[in-house]
Design a protein around this motif. Structure first.
Motif, PDB file in Angstrom:
ATOM      1  N   ARG A 236      90.339  24.148  16.515  1.00  0.00           N
ATOM      2  CA  ARG A 236      88.936  24.399  16.173  1.00  0.00           C
ATOM      3  C   ARG A 236      88.788  25.295  14.945  1.00  0.00           C
ATOM      4  NH1 ARG A 236      88.223  24.713  22.024  1.00  0.00           N
ATOM      5  NH2 ARG A 236      88.403  26.985  21.948  1.00  0.00           N
ATOM      6  N   VAL A 237      89.704  26.233  14.742  1.00  0.00           N
ATOM      7  CA  VAL A 237      89.540  27.179  13.631  1.00  0.00           C
ATOM      8  C   VAL A 237      90.304  26.776  12.373  1.00  0.00           C
ATOM      9  CG1 VAL A 237      89.198  29.114  15.207  1.00  0.00           C
ATOM     10  CG2 VAL A 237      91.484  28.680  14.280  1.00  0.00           C
ATOM     11  N   SER A 238      91.040  25.660  12.414  1.00  0.00           N
ATOM     12  CA  SER A 238      91.941  25.331  11.301  1.00  0.00           C
ATOM     13  C   SER A 238      91.228  25.273   9.957  1.00  0.00           C
ATOM     14  CB  SER A 238      92.657  24.005  11.577  1.00  0.00           C
ATOM     15  OG  SER A 238      91.732  22.947  11.723  1.00  0.00           O
ATOM     16  N   GLY A 239      90.007  24.759   9.928  1.00  0.00           N
ATOM     17  CA  GLY A 239      89.276  24.671   8.669  1.00  0.00           C
ATOM     18  C   GLY A 239      88.568  25.956   8.297  1.00  0.00           C
ATOM     19  N   VAL A 240      87.853  26.550   9.254  1.00  0.00           N
ATOM     20  CA  VAL A 240      87.086  27.765   8.935  1.00  0.00           C
ATOM     21  C   VAL A 240      88.019  28.943   8.659  1.00  0.00           C
ATOM     22  CG1 VAL A 240      84.936  27.087  10.068  1.00  0.00           C
ATOM     23  CG2 VAL A 240      86.741  28.177  11.420  1.00  0.00           C
ATOM     24  N   PHE A 241      89.203  28.953   9.279  1.00  0.00           N
ATOM     25  CA  PHE A 241      90.167  30.003   8.991  1.00  0.00           C
ATOM     26  C   PHE A 241      90.676  29.868   7.561  1.00  0.00           C
ATOM     27  CE2 PHE A 241      94.552  31.937   9.761  1.00  0.00           C
ATOM     28  CZ  PHE A 241      94.078  33.237   9.713  1.00  0.00           C
ATOM     29  N   GLY A 242      90.868  28.623   7.121  1.00  0.00           N
ATOM     30  CA  GLY A 242      91.234  28.402   5.718  1.00  0.00           C
ATOM     31  C   GLY A 242      90.164  28.918   4.777  1.00  0.00           C
ATOM     32  N   ASN A 243      88.906  28.696   5.130  1.00  0.00           N
ATOM     33  CA  ASN A 243      87.810  29.212   4.307  1.00  0.00           C
ATOM     34  C   ASN A 243      87.829  30.739   4.263  1.00  0.00           C
ATOM     35  OD1 ASN A 243      86.892  26.620   3.846  1.00  0.00           O
ATOM     36  ND2 ASN A 243      85.287  26.705   5.395  1.00  0.00           N
ATOM     37  N   GLU A 244      88.083  31.366   5.410  1.00  0.00           N
ATOM     38  CA  GLU A 244      88.111  32.829   5.450  1.00  0.00           C
ATOM     39  C   GLU A 244      89.232  33.382   4.575  1.00  0.00           C
ATOM     40  OE1 GLU A 244      89.424  35.685   8.877  1.00  0.00           O
ATOM     41  OE2 GLU A 244      87.262  35.373   9.046  1.00  0.00           O
ATOM     42  N   LEU A 245      90.407  32.762   4.655  1.00  0.00           N
ATOM     43  CA  LEU A 245      91.526  33.204   3.824  1.00  0.00           C
ATOM     44  C   LEU A 245      91.195  33.043   2.343  1.00  0.00           C
ATOM     45  CD1 LEU A 245      94.519  31.660   5.828  1.00  0.00           C
ATOM     46  CD2 LEU A 245      93.859  34.077   5.718  1.00  0.00           C
ATOM     47  N   ALA A 246      90.543  31.915   2.008  1.00  0.00           N
ATOM     48  CA  ALA A 246      90.168  31.675   0.610  1.00  0.00           C
ATOM     49  C   ALA A 246      89.183  32.722   0.118  1.00  0.00           C
ATOM     50  CB  ALA A 246      89.576  30.273   0.465  1.00  0.00           C
ATOM     51  N   ASN A 247      88.247  33.112   0.968  1.00  0.00           N
ATOM     52  CA  ASN A 247      87.270  34.125   0.573  1.00  0.00           C
ATOM     53  C   ASN A 247      87.919  35.503   0.423  1.00  0.00           C
ATOM     54  OD1 ASN A 247      84.944  32.446   0.490  1.00  0.00           O
ATOM     55  ND2 ASN A 247      84.882  32.436   2.714  1.00  0.00           N
ATOM     56  N   SER A 268      95.139  21.944   6.567  1.00  0.00           N
ATOM     57  CA  SER A 268      93.907  22.183   5.814  1.00  0.00           C
ATOM     58  C   SER A 268      94.281  22.932   4.542  1.00  0.00           C
ATOM     59  CB  SER A 268      92.914  23.020   6.629  1.00  0.00           C
ATOM     60  OG  SER A 268      92.360  22.275   7.689  1.00  0.00           O
ATOM     61  N   VAL A 269      93.851  22.412   3.401  1.00  0.00           N
ATOM     62  CA  VAL A 269      94.169  23.028   2.112  1.00  0.00           C
ATOM     63  C   VAL A 269      92.881  23.486   1.444  1.00  0.00           C
ATOM     64  CG1 VAL A 269      95.114  22.643  -0.207  1.00  0.00           C
ATOM     65  CG2 VAL A 269      96.270  21.685   1.797  1.00  0.00           C
ATOM     66  N   GLY A 291      90.743  14.067   0.687  1.00  0.00           N
ATOM     67  CA  GLY A 291      89.740  15.124   0.657  1.00  0.00           C
ATOM     68  C   GLY A 291      89.046  15.220  -0.674  1.00  0.00           C
ATOM     69  N   ARG A 292      88.716  16.432  -1.069  1.00  0.00           N
ATOM     70  CA  ARG A 292      88.009  16.665  -2.317  1.00  0.00           C
ATOM     71  C   ARG A 292      88.683  17.783  -3.098  1.00  0.00           C
ATOM     72  NH1 ARG A 292      84.492  20.967  -0.942  1.00  0.00           N
ATOM     73  NH2 ARG A 292      84.254  21.217   1.308  1.00  0.00           N
ATOM     74  N   ALA A 293      88.164  18.067  -4.272  1.00  0.00           N
ATOM     75  CA  ALA A 293      88.859  18.982  -5.178  1.00  0.00           C
ATOM     76  C   ALA A 293      89.014  20.387  -4.603  1.00  0.00           C
ATOM     77  CB  ALA A 293      88.126  19.039  -6.514  1.00  0.00           C
ATOM     78  N   GLY A 294      87.969  20.886  -3.952  1.00  0.00           N
ATOM     79  CA  GLY A 294      88.011  22.249  -3.459  1.00  0.00           C
ATOM     80  C   GLY A 294      88.655  22.404  -2.097  1.00  0.00           C
ATOM     81  N   ALA A 295      88.570  21.366  -1.279  1.00  0.00           N
ATOM     82  CA  ALA A 295      89.096  21.429   0.085  1.00  0.00           C
ATOM     83  C   ALA A 295      89.578  20.052   0.499  1.00  0.00           C
ATOM     84  CB  ALA A 295      88.025  21.925   1.048  1.00  0.00           C
ATOM     85  N   ALA A 296      90.777  20.000   1.043  1.00  0.00           N
ATOM     86  CA  ALA A 296      91.362  18.720   1.425  1.00  0.00           C
ATOM     87  C   ALA A 296      92.281  18.930   2.614  1.00  0.00           C
ATOM     88  CB  ALA A 296      92.114  18.111   0.241  1.00  0.00           C
ATOM     89  N   GLY A 297      92.946  17.868   3.053  1.00  0.00           N
ATOM     90  CA  GLY A 297      93.811  18.012   4.215  1.00  0.00           C
ATOM     91  C   GLY A 297      94.796  16.871   4.355  1.00  0.00           C
ATOM     92  N   ILE A 298      95.728  17.076   5.260  1.00  0.00           N
ATOM     93  CA  ILE A 298      96.727  16.079   5.625  1.00  0.00           C
ATOM     94  C   ILE A 298      96.682  15.961   7.141  1.00  0.00           C
ATOM     95  CG2 ILE A 298      99.167  15.428   5.516  1.00  0.00           C
ATOM     96  CD1 ILE A 298      99.408  17.528   3.202  1.00  0.00           C
ATOM     97  N   ASN A 299      96.542  14.753   7.644  1.00  0.00           N
ATOM     98  CA  ASN A 299      96.383  14.576   9.088  1.00  0.00           C
ATOM     99  C   ASN A 299      97.693  14.703   9.853  1.00  0.00           C
ATOM    100  OD1 ASN A 299      93.633  14.223   8.956  1.00  0.00           O
ATOM    101  ND2 ASN A 299      93.732  12.005   8.866  1.00  0.00           N
ATOM    102  N   ALA A 300      98.809  14.294   9.244  1.00  0.00           N
ATOM    103  CA  ALA A 300     100.085  14.319   9.961  1.00  0.00           C
ATOM    104  C   ALA A 300     101.217  14.558   8.975  1.00  0.00           C
ATOM    105  CB  ALA A 300     100.293  13.020  10.736  1.00  0.00           C
ATOM    106  N   LEU A 301     101.533  15.809   8.731  1.00  0.00           N
ATOM    107  CA  LEU A 301     102.639  16.178   7.854  1.00  0.00           C
ATOM    108  C   LEU A 301     103.899  16.311   8.704  1.00  0.00           C
ATOM    109  CD1 LEU A 301     103.480  17.223   4.940  1.00  0.00           C
ATOM    110  CD2 LEU A 301     103.220  19.524   5.918  1.00  0.00           C
TER     111      LEU A 301
END
Length: 318
Positions: A236-247, A268-269, A291-301
């Motif tokens: 659940r936090v994989s994306g929003v945690f990435g946003n927090e780290l980026a901020n 999540s990148v 994904g997109r330029a600012g935020a993207a992801g890989i479903n199964a690395l």
């Protein structure tokens, strides 16, 4: 039958919310977890009379989109992700802008001439477009307290969209959209202490506290990569945690890895906030990336490609 197809994150949900508040319509809803983006193929071509698609990569849905158009079904498509080759058809109306400072809800806001701009601002905050959202607050005379509440709302709705399946989520995205549709203005959410806003706030804070224990796999002045356990809270936090780290570190790129059942990893990148480009370029080097330029992801690395991913991430932004 009209179909509304939308991403299960804040941008997709709040883009549709704006549209249906302005243009009420009985529709069939197709959505899912944020990473479930091959949604257009779920439209029943035999039943559909028209389709709206919001915040879903056209590049990942080209075949299904072409089939709809070939069956004379008009499609209204609004998005900010990679498009691939856009089909040429008089039945396709597309509002697409892949700029890193744009999200689908802001495109819908422009289309509606700002009729429900507070929802668009919340969505922009949820997509981590904080400076853009803050600028819209100033332009629309939104005060600091309401701005803070809209930022929290966008963050919580976005957080709700992440999971392996909808069983991981607090609300199914279709249910969350329908509950929000009862509120023409988001202020009504904030004034009702028993509303879903406060339920999501409590859940978000609990999960994010657990994320602070994430294992750091790599960290230098260019990028940071962390790993979360295989658990509902971590998904659940994989994306929003990435946003927090980026901020917290706007000059760094960030990767958040979450273990999957098959020993692969969901990734999540986040591109550096001060250089919002390239996240999609990093992720598409791997088979399930996008994904997109600012935020993207890989479903199964695959586990054996973690070091390769870290190297690609670091080398891209070096």
């Amino acid at each position: 039958m009209h179909y509304d197809v939308f991403n299960g994150d804040a941008d997709g949900i709040l883009a549709l919310l704006q549209l249906r508040l302005a243009e009420p319509k009985e529709t069939a809803l197709i959505t899912g977890v944020k990473r479930d983006i091959s949604l257009v193929k779920q439209v029943d071509v035999g039943q559909a009379t028209s389709v709206t698609v919001l915040d879903v990569s056209m590049e990942k849905n080209t075949g299904a989109l072409s089939e709809l158009l070939a069956n004379d079904i008009p499609v209204f498509y609004v998005d900010h992700h990679r498009t691939g080759d856009i089909p040429e058809s008089p039945l396709l109306t597309s509002l697409v802008n892949t700029s890193p400072d744009v999200c689908t809800s802001l495109l819908v806001n422009d289309y509606l001439k700002g009729k429900h701009h507070l929802w668009a601002i919340a969505a922009a905050y949820g997509d981590n477009l904080k400076k853009v959202a803050a600028r819209h607050c100033v332009l629309n005379g939104v005060g600091s307290q309401l701005s803070t509440q809209l930022e929290a709302l966008g963050t919580y709705v976005n957080y709700n969209g992440y999971g392996r399946t909808t069983d991981d989520l607090h609300y199914h995205p279709a249910d969350l959209y329908q509950k929000l549709l009862a509120y023409e203005h988001p202020e009504n959410l904030f004034s009702n202490k028993s509303s879903l806003f406060y339920d999501l706030e409590s859940a978000y804070e609990q999960d994010m506290n657990m994320a602070q224990t994430a294992e750091v796999l790599f960290d230098n002045n260019i990028c940071k990569v962390v790993c979360l356990d295989d658990a509902p809270w971590s998904r659940r936090v994989s994306g929003v945690f990435g946003n927090e780290l980026a901020n917290q570190s706007p000059d760094k790129a960030h990767g958040v890895l979450t273990r999957n059942l098959d020993h692969s990893y969901t990734v999540s990148v986040r591109a550096p906030l001060n250089n919002k480009q390239g996240a999609d370029e990093v992720c598409i080097r791997f088979p399930t990336g996008g994904g997109r330029a600012g935020a993207a992801g890989i479903n199964a690395l695959p586990e054996e490609q973690i070091e390769t991913f870290i190297s690609v991430l670091q080398n891209y932004y070096d």
